[in-house]
Design an enzyme around this catalytic site. Structure first.
Site, PDB file in Angstrom:
ATOM      1  N   ASN A 122       0.827  -1.015   0.051  1.00 48.20           N
ATOM      2  CA  ASN A 122       0.060  -0.077   0.032  1.00 48.20           C
ATOM      3  C   ASN A 122       0.652   1.151   0.029  1.00 48.20           C
ATOM      4  O   ASN A 122       1.542   1.436   1.083  1.00 48.20           O
ATOM      5  CB  ASN A 122      -0.859  -0.038   0.988  1.00 48.20           C
ATOM      6  CG  ASN A 122      -1.702   1.127   1.393  1.00 48.20           C
ATOM      7  OD1 ASN A 122      -1.858   1.790   0.665  1.00 48.20           O
ATOM      8  ND2 ASN A 122      -2.020   1.525   2.676  1.00 48.20           N
ATOM      9  N   TRP A 123       0.745   1.970  -1.092  1.00 49.72           N
ATOM     10  CA  TRP A 123       1.965   3.010  -1.205  1.00 49.72           C
ATOM     11  C   TRP A 123       1.315   4.259  -0.805  1.00 49.72           C
ATOM     12  O   TRP A 123       2.095   5.348  -0.618  1.00 49.72           O
ATOM     13  CB  TRP A 123       2.199   3.280  -2.845  1.00 49.72           C
ATOM     14  CG  TRP A 123       3.266   1.962  -3.425  1.00 49.72           C
ATOM     15  CD1 TRP A 123       3.642   1.003  -2.512  1.00 49.72           C
ATOM     16  CD2 TRP A 123       3.657   1.883  -4.524  1.00 49.72           C
ATOM     17  NE1 TRP A 123       4.270   0.303  -3.474  1.00 49.72           N
ATOM     18  CE2 TRP A 123       4.442   0.757  -4.534  1.00 49.72           C
ATOM     19  CE3 TRP A 123       3.174   2.371  -5.814  1.00 49.72           C
ATOM     20  CZ2 TRP A 123       4.773   0.156  -5.647  1.00 49.72           C
ATOM     21  CZ3 TRP A 123       3.925   1.927  -7.169  1.00 49.72           C
ATOM     22  CH2 TRP A 123       4.483   0.784  -7.055  1.00 49.72           C
ATOM     23  N   LYS A 124      -0.072   4.205  -0.329  1.00 50.27           N
ATOM     24  CA  LYS A 124      -0.775   5.587   0.259  1.00 50.27           C
ATOM     25  C   LYS A 124      -0.015   6.798  -0.927  1.00 50.27           C
ATOM     26  O   LYS A 124      -0.074   6.623  -2.063  1.00 50.27           O
ATOM     27  CB  LYS A 124       0.188   5.893   1.679  1.00 50.27           C
ATOM     28  CG  LYS A 124       0.011   4.587   2.527  1.00 50.27           C
ATOM     29  CD  LYS A 124       0.316   4.800   4.057  1.00 50.27           C
ATOM     30  CE  LYS A 124       0.283   3.529   4.732  1.00 50.27           C
ATOM     31  NZ  LYS A 124       0.512   3.817   5.942  1.00 50.27           N
ATOM     32  N   SER A 136       3.928  -2.123  10.327  1.00 53.93           N
ATOM     33  CA  SER A 136       5.465  -2.195  10.445  1.00 53.93           C
ATOM     34  C   SER A 136       6.146  -3.617  10.316  1.00 53.93           C
ATOM     35  O   SER A 136       7.090  -3.882  10.826  1.00 53.93           O
ATOM     36  CB  SER A 136       5.876  -1.592  11.908  1.00 53.93           C
ATOM     37  OG  SER A 136       5.444  -0.361  12.123  1.00 53.93           O
ATOM     38  N   GLY A 157       2.898   2.488  10.551  1.00 51.24           N
ATOM     39  CA  GLY A 157       4.030   3.439  10.468  1.00 51.24           C
ATOM     40  C   GLY A 157       4.964   3.859  11.690  1.00 51.24           C
ATOM     41  O   GLY A 157       5.543   4.856  11.647  1.00 51.24           O
ATOM     42  N   GLY A 205       3.079  -1.245   4.441  1.00 52.93           N
ATOM     43  CA  GLY A 205       2.939   0.250   3.784  1.00 52.93           C
ATOM     44  C   GLY A 205       4.329   0.743   3.735  1.00 52.93           C
ATOM     45  O   GLY A 205       4.986   0.558   2.510  1.00 52.93           O
ATOM     46  N   GLY A 206       4.808   1.280   4.535  1.00 49.97           N
ATOM     47  CA  GLY A 206       6.488   1.970   4.579  1.00 49.97           C
ATOM     48  C   GLY A 206       7.358   1.010   3.737  1.00 49.97           C
ATOM     49  O   GLY A 206       8.056   1.441   2.697  1.00 49.97           O
ATOM     50  N   GLU A 238      -6.172   5.292   8.700  1.00 50.09           N
ATOM     51  CA  GLU A 238      -5.728   6.537   7.898  1.00 50.09           C
ATOM     52  C   GLU A 238      -7.046   7.032   7.378  1.00 50.09           C
ATOM     53  O   GLU A 238      -7.264   8.251   7.609  1.00 50.09           O
ATOM     54  CB  GLU A 238      -4.562   6.614   7.139  1.00 50.09           C
ATOM     55  CG  GLU A 238      -3.427   6.420   7.809  1.00 50.09           C
ATOM     56  CD  GLU A 238      -2.409   5.925   6.868  1.00 50.09           C
ATOM     57  OE1 GLU A 238      -2.299   5.849   5.667  1.00 50.09           O
ATOM     58  OE2 GLU A 238      -1.205   5.243   7.360  1.00 50.09           O
ATOM     59  N   GLU A 296      -4.629  -4.728  11.337  1.00 50.90           N
ATOM     60  CA  GLU A 296      -3.612  -3.755  11.286  1.00 50.90           C
ATOM     61  C   GLU A 296      -4.185  -2.724  12.622  1.00 50.90           C
ATOM     62  O   GLU A 296      -4.852  -1.956  12.691  1.00 50.90           O
ATOM     63  CB  GLU A 296      -3.989  -2.823  10.119  1.00 50.90           C
ATOM     64  CG  GLU A 296      -3.806  -3.401   8.901  1.00 50.90           C
ATOM     65  CD  GLU A 296      -3.238  -2.288   7.867  1.00 50.90           C
ATOM     66  OE1 GLU A 296      -2.295  -2.730   7.417  1.00 50.90           O
ATOM     67  OE2 GLU A 296      -3.761  -1.235   7.688  1.00 50.90           O
ATOM     68  N   HIS A 351      -9.193   1.432   6.021  1.00 56.49           N
ATOM     69  CA  HIS A 351      -7.792   1.668   6.531  1.00 56.49           C
ATOM     70  C   HIS A 351      -7.962   2.648   7.644  1.00 56.49           C
ATOM     71  O   HIS A 351      -8.525   3.760   7.522  1.00 56.49           O
ATOM     72  CB  HIS A 351      -6.940   2.120   5.391  1.00 56.49           C
ATOM     73  CG  HIS A 351      -5.556   1.979   5.592  1.00 56.49           C
ATOM     74  ND1 HIS A 351      -5.021   3.146   6.712  1.00 56.49           N
ATOM     75  CD2 HIS A 351      -4.476   1.432   5.371  1.00 56.49           C
ATOM     76  CE1 HIS A 351      -3.850   2.973   6.644  1.00 56.49           C
ATOM     77  NE2 HIS A 351      -3.331   1.724   6.153  1.00 56.49           N
TER      78      HIS A 351
HETATM   79  C1  PEP Z   1      -0.508   0.271   6.436  1.00 56.16           C
HETATM   80  O1  PEP Z   1      -0.588   1.288   5.920  1.00 56.16           O
HETATM   81  O2  PEP Z   1      -1.363  -0.648   5.974  1.00 56.16           O
HETATM   82  C2  PEP Z   1       0.549  -0.175   6.945  1.00 56.16           C
HETATM   83  C3  PEP Z   1       0.655  -1.632   7.432  1.00 56.16           C
HETATM   84  O3  PEP Z   1       1.767   0.638   7.366  1.00 56.16           O
HETATM   85  P1  PEP Z   1       3.194   0.148   7.781  1.00 56.16           P
HETATM   86  O4  PEP Z   1       3.530  -1.026   7.125  1.00 56.16           O
HETATM   87  O5  PEP Z   1       4.035   1.369   7.146  1.00 56.16           O
HETATM   88  O6  PEP Z   1       3.153   0.167   9.261  1.00 56.16           O
END
Ligand code: PEP
Length: 252
Positions: free
Chosen positions: A9-11, A212, A172, A233-234, A96, A166, A94
């Site tokens: 997920n590149w956001k 993470s 993040g 994500g990251g 966010e 999540e 999500h």
């Molecule tokens: C996400 O936003 O779905 C996520 C899991 O982010 P990260 O891996 O950066 O914690």
């Protein structure tokens, strides 16, 4: 056997050129066919991503969509628009979107119904806050989040959902749930689904972990029996990290 899934997920990251560079590299890599790899670029790159990934098993997923068919919703994207460029899966719920864009359960439910009614697959995200966990209310919170959505769907639609646990405190932040904490929730979710609906659904639903995930923790997290993959994500922004995470689930 449930297929394993890795989703990046590149956001709001990666412009057209960065998307192209990443996907051209990914297209040249190989992994076990049993692993489903998906990427979720920004809306402006979806169509180009589809073109680059033509003839590749990597699926392009949308990060969001509106629940209405069309109309005066400035800045929004409809299900029909996504389907017109062959995007058939969408991330909904999500944290966010819930916190930064005030999406409540009613909005999330409407989005999920619109997606499923239009034969789109949904990656439904849920998870507790740090406050819930500290107060030991996390099981109650996630059970409610799931129940609100799952109980309102038609039987055949429940098969079209991929679940993504999540924990908000892990997204993040660099703080991942331990493999045991994640496994406990995933197992609980399967048990809840078996009780509320049926055992077949509980055994077949794919449940991803997100929060993470990195190359140095993914193998251990994926080794747990009820964890079918990850929403990343990251670490999905670095090609090498994302590819290492794909390789790490191959060892499961
Ligand atoms: C996400 O936003 O779905 C996520 C899991 O982010 P990260 O891996 O950066 O914690």
């Amino acid at each position: 056997m449930r297929k394993k899934i890795i989703i990046g997920n590149w956001k709001m990251n990666n412009d057209k050129q960065e998307t192209e560079n990443f996907l051209l590299k990914l297209k040249n890599k190989t992994w076990n066919k049993e692993i489903e790899v998906k990427v979720s670029p920004s809306f402006v790159s979806l169509e180009n991503a589809q073109k680059i990934l033509r003839n590749s098993p990597v699926e392009v997923v949308a990060q969001n969509m509106h629940y209405e068919k069309n109309g005066a919703f400035t800045g929004e994207i409809s299900c029909k628009m996504l389907k017109s460029i062959n995007v058939n899966s969408v991330i909904i719920g999500h944290s966010e979107r819930r916190t930064l864009f005030y999406e409540n359960e009613d909005i999330i439910k409407r989005k999920i119904k619109t997606a499923l009614n239009n034969e789109m697959k949904v990656i439904f995200c849920f998870g507790e806050s740090l406050e819930d966990r500290n107060k030991k209310k996390h099981i109650k919170t996630i059970t409610k989040q799931l129940d609100v959505i799952m109980s309102d769907l038609k039987t055949n639609q429940r098969n079209q959902i991929i679940l993504a646990y999540e924990p908000i405190w892990a997204i993040g932040t660099g703080l991942n749930a331990t493999p045991e904490q994640a496994q406990q929730i995933h197992k609980h979710v399967r048990e809840e689904i078996a009780t509320a609906f049926n055992k077949n659904l509980a055994n077949s639903v794919q449940i991803l972990y997100g929060g993470s995930l990195k190359p140095n923790n993914s193998e251990e997290i994926f080794s747990k029996p009820d964890i079918d993959g990850g929403l990343i994500g990251g670490a999905s922004l670095s090609f090498d990290d994302f590819y290492s995470i794909i390789r790490s689930i191959d060892k499961k």
